[in-house]
Design an enzyme around this catalytic site. Structure first.
Site, PDB file in Angstrom:
ATOM      1  CE  LYS A 242      -0.497   0.023   5.045  1.00 17.82           C
ATOM      2  NZ  LYS A 242       0.247   1.283   5.269  1.00 17.82           N
ATOM      3  CE  LYS A 271       4.182  -3.801   9.047  1.00 20.92           C
ATOM      4  NZ  LYS A 271       3.426  -4.452  10.119  1.00 20.92           N
ATOM      5  CG  ASP A 272       4.875   3.990   9.566  1.00 26.63           C
ATOM      6  OD1 ASP A 272       5.309   2.828   9.629  1.00 26.63           O
ATOM      7  OD2 ASP A 272       5.191   4.892  10.358  1.00 26.63           O
ATOM      8  CE  LYS A 273      -3.623   8.874   5.357  1.00 27.05           C
ATOM      9  NZ  LYS A 273      -4.694   9.778   5.827  1.00 27.05           N
ATOM     10  CD  GLN A 357       3.145   5.188  12.708  1.00 30.27           C
ATOM     11  OE1 GLN A 357       4.333   5.113  12.451  1.00 30.27           O
ATOM     12  NE2 GLN A 357       2.265   4.318  12.253  1.00 30.27           N
TER      13      GLN A 357
END
Length: 577
Positions: A242, A271-273, A357
């Site tokens: 993604k 997971k990170d955006k 985060q």
């Protein structure tokens, strides 16, 4: 017990086992690429990030100016790096044994069923099989005798799977709301027709034959309606790639296209955006062809590397993440300063802080919500999630303000975008159960509820790491440090349960929160380093760990343990006692 290394080495100049929110050994003051106001609500010292692994001057740079500057590959439990390498669909053809008509020993199978369920149910099954063999189209589903024993019902379901693979079963409820029994039908699809004539077909949603009063007119569970090849694992595991989307958003898009709820997906960690990430995901009894067909329609998302496995993924089933980070707009006195800082990072590693985060970008950070949940303050937790927040667009804050002032749930639901999963779930549940804030919180997806509590654990961990560095520096292992036992392998350690509250109030256990699923870290037995360990130099600084707190956590045997209790007491938590 779950712990985390407080100092991590560097694997290569650009790859990190777990990155800090900034490269601490470099003292590089990186700026997030997102708008400044989104990060202004929370600064690193606010969450305990206050020390460096090196005294080098460092340099400044911009982190995540582009989402492609932050690349994350999940590291699976077997140590393999998760990458998207193939869109091929695995061969799902049945093996020779599966393809052949079953060689049923019907008398023996019926006798075994009689011993399991009794004469009446055995006669009903024999009559049903007779009707199917004569004319499958007239073989309505039938129900077995009421069975209050869930374990016995499971045995019956398994019996049909082993002995009558052309039949499907599910459980139905009596109109009294108490009794339950098993419903049996002929499976749809070619296997059922091949075994009992071409006229056989699914009777999905049709009434069953049997005594009245049973709620047997509802559709069959679609999961058992699928004729699943027995030689395949029941879970489809795939790699999710993604771009600039968080995990929940990507899975929501895929789920909507497949007609599946977000809870249908299993994954080891979010997971990170603002990044490009690749991770493993599992689905129960979904064919790879269905997912592969989505690739031409998905934007910023790809799925592939399909494989069938026996078990689905749950939170925490990974070894870690591999990060590749690009810094832009680098400002330094000279190239030599940059080189020295990078060399220092490689040689000294970094303090393995949880970055910003983990705590969210809103003015109400996740760890404060987590503390409210651990105290059992359900209404306060709901308020913290729904309240207006700094950095959010005026329109959204207008919706929050309107709800806070007027309590208009319908207006808030219609105006909150779908990406605000927690807010929408809370409001929809409050509409159904006015004033029941625990019910409202239970509507939030479990992984998100866990994230709040894990954020508070991370908050305490960061403060403990800063205290350890401030008091004892990096000279090596000191007496009282927690270290992983050398003789133990991963997976042998006991797991803590951070769910009990000493004063007997409703607590995190009612939220389904357990330390067993809160972490992405390795589990291993730990011990307190004593004078003999120091004399023999058995352990190094890289063996030192700090615990994530819980009710049965083993804390360090030195002053570091005090910071956990001190920080918890500030918010009136006693789960560390």
């Amino acid at each position: 017990m779950r712990c985390r290394h407080f100092l991590n080495p560097i694997l290569s100049p650009l790859s990190f086992a777990k990155p800090p929110s900034r490269p601490l050994a470099c003292r590089a003051h990186a700026r997030a690429g997102a708008p400044a106001q989104r990060r202004a609500a929370l600064a690193e010292p606010d969450v305990g990030i206050s020390r460096f692994a090196s005294s080098l001057p460092g340099f400044c740079g911009t982190l995540k100016q582009r989402y492609s500057d932050f690349i994350v590959h999940e590291v699976a439990r077997d140590g393999a790096l998760v990458r998207l390498t193939s869109f091929d669909v695995p061969d799902e053809s049945v093996d020779a044994e599966e393809e052949a008509d079953p060689d049923l020993d019907l008398p023996q199978s019926l006798e075994s069923f009689r011993l399991l369920c009794g004469d009446a149910d055995c006669d009903a099954l024999r009559e049903f099989l007779s009707r199917v063999s004569e004319d499958g189209s007239n073989a309505l589903p039938f129900i077995l005798s009421p069975d209050a024993d869930k374990a016995h019902r499971s045995e019956v379901h398994d019996f049909f799977k082993r002995n009558f693979k052309f039949l499907a079963t599910d459980t139905v409820e009596h109109s009294d709301g108490v009794q339950r029994c098993i419903r049996v039908r002929l499976k749809s699809g070619p296997r059922g027709r091949r075994n009992f004539g071409e006229k056989a077909r699914s009777r999905t949603g049709m009434s069953s034959s049997g005594p009245s009063g049973w709620r047997d007119d509802r559709p069959f569970d679609s999961r058992v309606s699928v004729i699943w090849p027995y030689h395949l694992g029941k879970y489809l595991r795939f790699h999710l790639y993604k771009e600039n989307k968080d995990t929940q958003e990507a899975l929501r898009v895929i789920g909507k296209m497949l007609g599946l709820q977000p809870r249908s997906f299993g994954f080891a960690g979010t997971k990170d955006k603002r990044a490009i990430t690749t991770q493993q995901v599992t689905l129960f009894r979904v064919h790879a062809t269905r997912l592969a067909a989505l690739n031409n329609k998905l934007i910023g998302i790809k799925v592939g590397d399909f494989n069938y496995v026996k078990e689905g993924l749950v939170l925490g089933q990974l070894m870690g993440n591999r990060f590749t980070i690009t810094l832009r707009s680098v400002v330094a006195e000279s190239e030599d300063v940059i080189k020295e800082a990078v060399d220092g990072l490689i040689n000294s590693g970094f303090i393995n802080y949880y970055g910003l985060q983990r705590f969210g970008s809103a003015s109400v950070p996740n760890h404060l919500i987590g503390a409210a949940l651990l105290r059992g303050e359900w209404r306060n937790a709901v308020s913290l999630i729904l309240d207006p927040r700094e950095g959010e667009c005026d329109d959204m804050n207008g919706v929050r303000e309107h709800y806070k002032e007027h309590g208009d749930i319908d207006a808030a639901i219609s105006n909150f975008p779908r990406r605000l999963i927690a807010e929408r779930a809370i409001l929809q549940r409050l509409k159904k159960y006015p004033g029941n804030y625990l019910q409202a919180l239970m509507a939030i997806p479990r992984t998100l509820r866990l994230m709040y509590v894990h954020s508070y654990q991370s908050y305490l961990w960061n403060h403990a790491a800063s205290m350890r560095v401030g008091s004892y520096g990096f000279l090596g292992v000191i007496e009282g440090d927690l270290v992983y036992k050398k003789e133990c392998s991963f997976g042998e350690g006991p797991v803590t349960d951070a769910s009990k509250d000493d004063d007997g109030r409703t607590n995190a256990s009612e939220m389904g929160i357990s330390a067993e699923t809160l972490m992405e870290e390795k589990i291993q037995s730990v011990k307190i380093a004593d004078s003999e360990d120091l004399l023999k130099a058995v352990y190094t600084l890289e063996d030192v760990v700090l615990p994530l707190p819980g009710s049965e956590t083993l804390f360090p045997g030195n002053e570091v343990s005090g910071i956990y209790h001190e920080m918890a007491n500030k918010v009136m938590l006693s789960f560390l006692a």
